[in-house]
Write an enzyme that holds these catalytic residues in place. Structure first.
Site, PDB file in Angstrom:
ATOM      1  N   ASN A 121      -0.924   8.765 -18.747  1.00 32.63           N
ATOM      2  CA  ASN A 121      -2.075   8.630 -19.635  1.00 32.63           C
ATOM      3  C   ASN A 121      -2.778   7.319 -19.306  1.00 32.63           C
ATOM      4  OD1 ASN A 121      -3.639   9.964 -21.656  1.00 32.63           O
ATOM      5  ND2 ASN A 121      -2.979   8.436 -23.137  1.00 32.63           N
ATOM      6  N   ARG A 137       2.885  13.902 -18.115  1.00 29.73           N
ATOM      7  CA  ARG A 137       1.842  13.379 -17.238  1.00 29.73           C
ATOM      8  C   ARG A 137       1.560  11.936 -17.644  1.00 29.73           C
ATOM      9  NH1 ARG A 137      -2.820  12.442 -20.041  1.00 29.73           N
ATOM     10  NH2 ARG A 137      -3.361  13.835 -21.773  1.00 29.73           N
ATOM     11  N   ASP A 185      -7.710   4.781 -29.706  1.00 32.58           N
ATOM     12  CA  ASP A 185      -7.514   5.290 -28.346  1.00 32.58           C
ATOM     13  C   ASP A 185      -7.575   4.115 -27.368  1.00 32.58           C
ATOM     14  OD1 ASP A 185      -7.622   6.833 -25.930  1.00 32.58           O
ATOM     15  OD2 ASP A 185      -8.435   8.517 -27.045  1.00 32.58           O
TER      16      ASP A 185
END
Length: 332
Positions: free
Chosen positions: A137, A135, A234
């Protein structure tokens, strides 16, 4: 002989945030984006397959009642439910974001019709055959109006270094720029547009590249910042002074990293899994991910998945707009 002078380590700037601004109990809150046309903040919940849009004029700050049930559609909060993981959003050049926006969906980039909730792919990671294991991100639009988007192992599959960072130029083609990667995260640019930053979370490293402002080509990869701690870097945004405001997943904090790659400040938050940041003026909005019972203190678990807000005294860079080719625009 002169007296010895004690040199003390530079003090970190510090901010402490104790209460959420808005608590929608996201499974994986991510991708905050400022929608300037409506003075709204968009962000996604990757696990619950939702796009949230918060009207900043209608939700007070401080917010006396931050806990909201998105299914009840409270005033000031719009929630769009999709059938695919939605990971990031962006505005499209020449398109009213109240009508259509760009989204990172499971298999690549799609255009979402805000009025109907329908979406249509404009380009995919692998146009010949969808890879169910993968998938999208995080990602972002570059100064040339192209979209950089990472792919990674989807939920339910073992995490492997099988993803890539792709560059989408607004047509149906996708160009692989880095492979393999495990958890690719934010892509950002310095104020002068000559440096590209890419966060590879599992390497705990923010990489820097020379970015050619004329051609858009990248070169000279180097480690800009290597994180020393139990968490993983992140998502991030860059301010007008060139500092990166880097969320750290698992450490209850956002780092302020100087243009030289030095840690100069931090924001402390009351939950652990900090995912991404977004400037609105001098305020930084911060998304977080949900936690299960036993993964932290009761307060950390209770406030997980909330949206936080703090004034850090500096403005962020404006995002670039995606240039969508009319040849692939679903509305054309």
């Amino acid at each position: 002989m002169s007296a010895a002078v004690e040199v003390k380590p530079q003090q970190l700037q510090q901010w402490h945030v104790k209460e959420p601004y808005l608590h929608l109990r996201c499974g994986l809150g991510e991708g905050p984006y400022y929608e300037a046309a409506t003075h709204s903040l968009r962000f996604v919940d990757i696990k619950k397959k939702r796009v949230h849009v918060v009207d900043l004029d209608k939700i007070p700050y401080p917010n006396p009642n931050p806990s909201v049930d998105p299914s009840s559609a409270p005033a000031g909060v719009e929630t769009i439910q999709l059938d695919t993981p939605v990971t990031v959003t962006a505005d499209i050049e020449g398109v009213d974001p109240r009508e259509r926006i760009l989204i990172g969906a499971k298999y690549g980039l799609a255009v979402l019709d805000r009025r109907t909730g329908a979406y249509e792919y404009v380009t995919k990671f692998h146009p010949d055959k969808d890879n169910e294991r993968l998938r999208s991100n995080d990602g972002a639009v570059d100064p040339h109006g192209r979209f950089w988007l990472g792919s990674m192992s989807d939920f339910g599959y073992d995490l492997q270094p099988e993803g890539s960072v792709f560059l989408f130029d607004g047509t149906r083609t996708a160009r692989s720029m880095r492979h393999p990667v495990t958890i690719p995260n934010s892509v950002a640019w310095s104020p002068d547009g000559r440096t590209l930053y890419f966060t590879h979370s599992t390497e705990r490293t923010i990489h820097a590249y020379d970015y050619d402002p004329d051609s858009g080509e990248v070169s000279r990869e180097r480690a800009f910042y290597v994180h020393d701690g139990p968490g993983e870097p992140d998502g991030s945004r860059v301010d007008v002074d060139g500092n990166l405001w880097q969320a750290v997943y698992g450490e209850s904090r956002v780092l302020k990293i100087s243009p030289e790659g030095k840690l100069v400040g931090e924001i402390r938050l009351p939950t652990k899994n900090i995912t991404c940041t977004q400037f609105v003026g001098t305020e930084l909005f911060i998304t977080t991910a949900g936690m299960q019972q036993g993964e932290g203190t009761p307060e950390e678990v209770d406030l997980s998945g909330a949206l936080f807000r703090v004034d850090v005294g500096v403005k962020g860079l404006d995002p670039f707009l995606f240039k969508l080719s009319k040849a692939v625009d679903p509305a054309s």
